[in-house]
Design an enzyme around this catalytic site. Structure first.
Site, PDB file in Angstrom:
ATOM      1  N   TYR A 134       0.845  -1.199   0.000  1.00 24.03           N
ATOM      2  CA  TYR A 134       0.000   0.000   0.000  1.00 24.03           C
ATOM      3  C   TYR A 134       0.881   1.250   0.000  1.00 24.03           C
ATOM      4  CZ  TYR A 134      -3.994  -3.020   1.030  1.00 24.03           C
ATOM      5  OH  TYR A 134      -4.961  -3.987   0.954  1.00 24.03           O
ATOM      6  N   ASN A 157     -12.461   0.170  -5.547  1.00 32.16           N
ATOM      7  CA  ASN A 157     -12.151  -0.052  -6.964  1.00 32.16           C
ATOM      8  C   ASN A 157     -13.405  -0.578  -7.669  1.00 32.16           C
ATOM      9  OD1 ASN A 157     -11.187  -0.925  -9.448  1.00 32.16           O
ATOM     10  ND2 ASN A 157      -9.771  -2.427  -8.603  1.00 32.16           N
ATOM     11  N   CYS A 165      -6.468  -4.705  -7.958  1.00 24.77           N
ATOM     12  CA  CYS A 165      -6.195  -4.269  -6.585  1.00 24.77           C
ATOM     13  C   CYS A 165      -5.812  -5.438  -5.682  1.00 24.77           C
ATOM     14  CB  CYS A 165      -7.378  -3.496  -6.013  1.00 24.77           C
ATOM     15  SG  CYS A 165      -8.950  -4.367  -6.100  1.00 24.77           S
ATOM     16  N   HIS A 166      -6.074  -6.675  -6.130  1.00 26.95           N
ATOM     17  CA  HIS A 166      -5.679  -7.834  -5.315  1.00 26.95           C
ATOM     18  C   HIS A 166      -4.167  -7.977  -5.224  1.00 26.95           C
ATOM     19  CE1 HIS A 166      -5.844  -9.414  -9.458  1.00 26.95           C
ATOM     20  NE2 HIS A 166      -4.865 -10.218  -9.069  1.00 26.95           N
ATOM     21  N   GLU A 192      -2.171 -16.584  -9.773  1.00 24.77           N
ATOM     22  CA  GLU A 192      -1.178 -15.892 -10.596  1.00 24.77           C
ATOM     23  C   GLU A 192       0.218 -16.488 -10.407  1.00 24.77           C
ATOM     24  OE1 GLU A 192      -1.402 -11.628 -10.339  1.00 24.77           O
ATOM     25  OE2 GLU A 192      -3.491 -11.608 -11.003  1.00 24.77           O
TER      26      GLU A 192
END
Length: 199
Positions: A134, A157, A165-166, A192
Site C-alpha cells: 500500500y 475499486n 487491486c488484489h 497468478e
C-alpha cells in the site's frame, strides 16, 4: 408460495426481454448493460457502458446495491443485456483458467475520481504475479503519506480483477483486506503464482 412459471411462460419472458434488449440498443438508450457470471470466487456482476466495463461486483458486495449505485451515478437506464459483456466474460474465464495475464477490454472509470484515479492507474501497472505494498502504491501515485487513502481506493475499486487491486498487500507481505474477501485475494495471488499462460 407462488406457482412456478410454465416452460412456455419462461420462454415468452426470455423472448420479450431479448426484444427489449435489442430495441434499447438500437435506440441508443441502453446506457448500462449487465450480466452475472460464475467464477471460482462465486457469482460476479459485470456491467458496462458504451465506453467500457464500469463495474465488477462480488456477490458479497450485493449485486442489487451495485446496480442501484449504477442507476444513481451513471444512468437509470440499466438493463440485463449480456451480449455487451461477452468479451469481458471471455477474458475473465481465460484469466481464471490461467491463460491470460492482463485484460484488453476497455474500462469506464466513471465511478472513480480524484486521488482514486491516480491509484487505479498505478494498480493497472502492477504486473501479473507481482505485488506492491500500500505504501509503494501511495508513493507511485505521488502521495507517499496517503497509505490509508490507497486502502480506501482499493476497497472502492469499481472494476476489481480488470484493475488488479488484489496485487496490493501489506508491507509485511500479508494480504490485507479485499472487496471479495481475504480468501478470494489469496486465491487470486495463488492463481497468478501458479498460472501456466499459453499452455
Amino acid at each position: 408460495m407462488e406457482p412456478a412459471d410454465s416452460p412456455l411462460e419462461e420462454h415468452l419472458r426470455g423472448h420479450l426481454h431479448a426484444v427489449l434488449e435489442r430495441r434499447a440498443a438500437q435506440a441508443g438508450v441502453l446506457d448500462v448493460a449487465y450480466r452475472t457470471v460464475d467464477s471460482p470466487l462465486g457469482s460476479l456482476l459485470l456491467a458496462a457502458t458504451e465506453v467500457g466495463v464500469v463495474r465488477i461486483a462480488f456477490e458479497r458486495q450485493d449485486h442489487d446495491a451495485a446496480l442501484d449505485e449504477l442507476a444513481r451515478v451513471v444512468s437509470p437506464r440499466v438493463l440485463r443485456a449480456p451480449a455487451r459483456l461477452d468479451g469481458t466474460a471471455r477474458e475473465l474465464e481465460e484469466y481464471f483458467e490461467g491463460h491470460r495475464t492482463g485484460f484488453d477490454v476497455p474500462v469506464d472509470l466513471t465511478l472513480a475520481g480524484g486521488f482514486r484515479l491516480a491509484v487505479l492507474d498505478v494498480l493497472r501497472r502492477i504486473g501479473f504475479g507481482a505485488t506492491l505494498s500500500y505504501a509503494g502504491v501511495a508513493e507511485r501515485a505521488g502521495s507517499p503519506r496517503a497509505v490509508r487513502a490507497v486502502g480506501t481506493a482499493c476497497a472502492r475499486n469499481p472494476v476489481p480483477l480488470v484493475v488488479p487491486c488484489h496485487r496490493v498487500v501489506r508491507s509485511d507481505g500479508s494480504v490485507g483486506e479485499y472487496a471479495g474477501g481475504p480468501q478470494a485475494k489469496r486465491l487470486l495471488l495463488a492463481l497468478e503464482r501458479g498460472a501456466k499462460v499459453g499452455g
